[in-house]
Scaffold this motif. Structure first.
Motif, PDB file in Angstrom:
ATOM      1  N   PHE A  26       2.493 -16.113   1.768  1.00  0.00           N
ATOM      2  CA  PHE A  26       2.239 -14.707   1.451  1.00  0.00           C
ATOM      3  C   PHE A  26       0.869 -14.583   0.781  1.00  0.00           C
ATOM      4  O   PHE A  26       0.511 -15.378  -0.084  1.00  0.00           O
ATOM      5  N   THR A  47      -1.886 -12.139  -1.327  1.00  0.00           N
ATOM      6  CA  THR A  47      -2.287 -10.957  -2.081  1.00  0.00           C
ATOM      7  C   THR A  47      -3.704 -11.158  -2.571  1.00  0.00           C
ATOM      8  O   THR A  47      -4.008 -12.193  -3.168  1.00  0.00           O
ATOM      9  N   ASN A  53      -6.258  -8.994  -4.981  1.00  0.00           N
ATOM     10  CA  ASN A  53      -6.301  -7.824  -5.853  1.00  0.00           C
ATOM     11  C   ASN A  53      -7.640  -7.112  -5.789  1.00  0.00           C
ATOM     12  O   ASN A  53      -8.708  -7.743  -5.710  1.00  0.00           O
ATOM     13  N   TRP A 110     -10.791  -2.169   3.327  1.00  0.00           N
ATOM     14  CA  TRP A 110     -10.909  -3.614   3.356  1.00  0.00           C
ATOM     15  C   TRP A 110     -11.679  -4.001   4.601  1.00  0.00           C
ATOM     16  O   TRP A 110     -11.336  -3.572   5.719  1.00  0.00           O
ATOM     17  N   LYS A 120      -1.100   4.394   2.966  1.00  0.00           N
ATOM     18  CA  LYS A 120      -1.038   2.962   3.215  1.00  0.00           C
ATOM     19  C   LYS A 120      -1.829   2.671   4.466  1.00  0.00           C
ATOM     20  O   LYS A 120      -1.556   3.243   5.528  1.00  0.00           O
ATOM     21  N   ALA A 140      -2.396  -2.340   2.673  1.00  0.00           N
ATOM     22  CA  ALA A 140      -2.886  -2.024   1.332  1.00  0.00           C
ATOM     23  C   ALA A 140      -2.533  -0.574   1.048  1.00  0.00           C
ATOM     24  O   ALA A 140      -2.675   0.285   1.925  1.00  0.00           O
ATOM     25  N   SER A 184      -5.982   1.036  -7.803  1.00  0.00           N
ATOM     26  CA  SER A 184      -5.920  -0.251  -7.125  1.00  0.00           C
ATOM     27  C   SER A 184      -5.738  -0.085  -5.626  1.00  0.00           C
ATOM     28  O   SER A 184      -5.280   0.971  -5.141  1.00  0.00           O
ATOM     29  N   HIS A 212      -4.689  -3.210  -3.421  1.00  0.00           N
ATOM     30  CA  HIS A 212      -4.464  -4.635  -3.202  1.00  0.00           C
ATOM     31  C   HIS A 212      -4.126  -4.923  -1.743  1.00  0.00           C
ATOM     32  O   HIS A 212      -3.316  -4.213  -1.128  1.00  0.00           O
ATOM     33  N   GLU A 248      -2.390  -7.203   1.161  1.00  0.00           N
ATOM     34  CA  GLU A 248      -1.251  -8.101   1.298  1.00  0.00           C
ATOM     35  C   GLU A 248      -1.003  -8.434   2.765  1.00  0.00           C
ATOM     36  O   GLU A 248      -1.269  -7.618   3.654  1.00  0.00           O
ATOM     37  N   LYS A 249      -0.476  -9.647   2.967  1.00  0.00           N
ATOM     38  CA  LYS A 249       0.005 -10.034   4.284  1.00  0.00           C
ATOM     39  C   LYS A 249       1.177 -10.971   4.085  1.00  0.00           C
ATOM     40  O   LYS A 249       1.103 -11.902   3.278  1.00  0.00           O
TER      41      LYS A 249
END
Lengths: 114, 113
Positions: free
Chosen positions: B18, B20, B22, B35, B56, B64, B72, B74, B76-77
């Motif tokens: 996983f 993340t 930030n 991103w 999202k 994200a 924020s 962040h 994620e995958k």
């Protein structure tokens, strides 16, 4: 649809020389921005051109200049090159009519000053 | 002013782990958040974006969420692949900055088999 084209991809120049980099944005995009990318400073904004006018400028010395032509193609020029100008120079293409929208980047020109 | 603070790297993960990364921001206007990903020797490619609070962004398994309350965004995958190895940049642009983008310092990700 063709992407953003930057030429040349690689350049080696000597201190004190000048250099011109070229960027052709996506067809129909009227805004072109330039960024300098270095390991130490990251991505730094140089300037933005929209409809042949400089609309915004970053904190770089006057040795860095640019222009935009009527077909939206842009050039940036660096005069009196210094070793610290070695960097990847990225061009970003944006439609121009809408704020807060994504930028499309070219592959960059890698400039090495020796 | 406008700025982006991004998690320092490098990050090394095993395949299927996983991820993340930030990212927090400061903005004076109403920013859009992005991103971007950069592969070796290449320019920046847009990975995902979000233009308003609670949006999202998602693409290729990455997600994200634009969190205004924590400023924020962040990344994620759920399960990374070797092909995800690259440098990831968080960025913002805002109505009061024209088309100028503000970038984080980048996070280098290496995924090992």
């Amino acid at each position: 649809k063709a992407g953003v084209t930057q030429t040349p991809r690689y350049l080696i120049k000597t201190r004190g020389q000048q250099v011109t980099l070229s960027c052709s944005p996506i067809s129909g995009h009227r805004s072109v921005s330039w960024y300098q990318q270095t390991p130490g400073q990251g991505l730094q904004f140089l300037f933005e051109y929209f409809s042949e006018t400089q609309r915004n400028k970053g904190n770089f010395p006057g040795r860095f200049s640019g222009r935009q032509f009527s077909n939206s193609r842009s050039e940036m020029n660096v005069s009196t090159l210094e070793l610290g100008d070695s960097a990847l120079y990225l061009c970003a293409s944006i439609p121009g009519g809408v704020m807060n929208t994504e930028a499309f980047f070219g592959q960059g020109t890698r400039l090495t000053v020796v | 002013g406008n700025s982006v603070t991004q998690m320092e790297g490098p990050v090394t993960l095993s395949e299927e782990a996983f991820l993340t990364i930030n990212c927090t921001y400061t903005a004076t206007g109403y920013p859009s958040l992005f991103w971007y990903v950069q592969y070796p020797g290449e320019g920046l490619q847009l990975l995902l974006k979000a233009t308003k609070a609670d949006d999202k962004g998602s693409n290729k398994g990455f997600e994200a969420t634009y969190r205004k309350e924590t400023t924020s965004f962040h990344l994620e995958k759920g399960s990374v692949q070797v092909s995800d190895s690259a440098v990831y940049f968080c960025a913002l642009t805002s109505w009061n900055t024209g088309n100028q983008f503000y970038f984080g310092t980048g996070t280098s990700l290496t995924v090992i088999p």
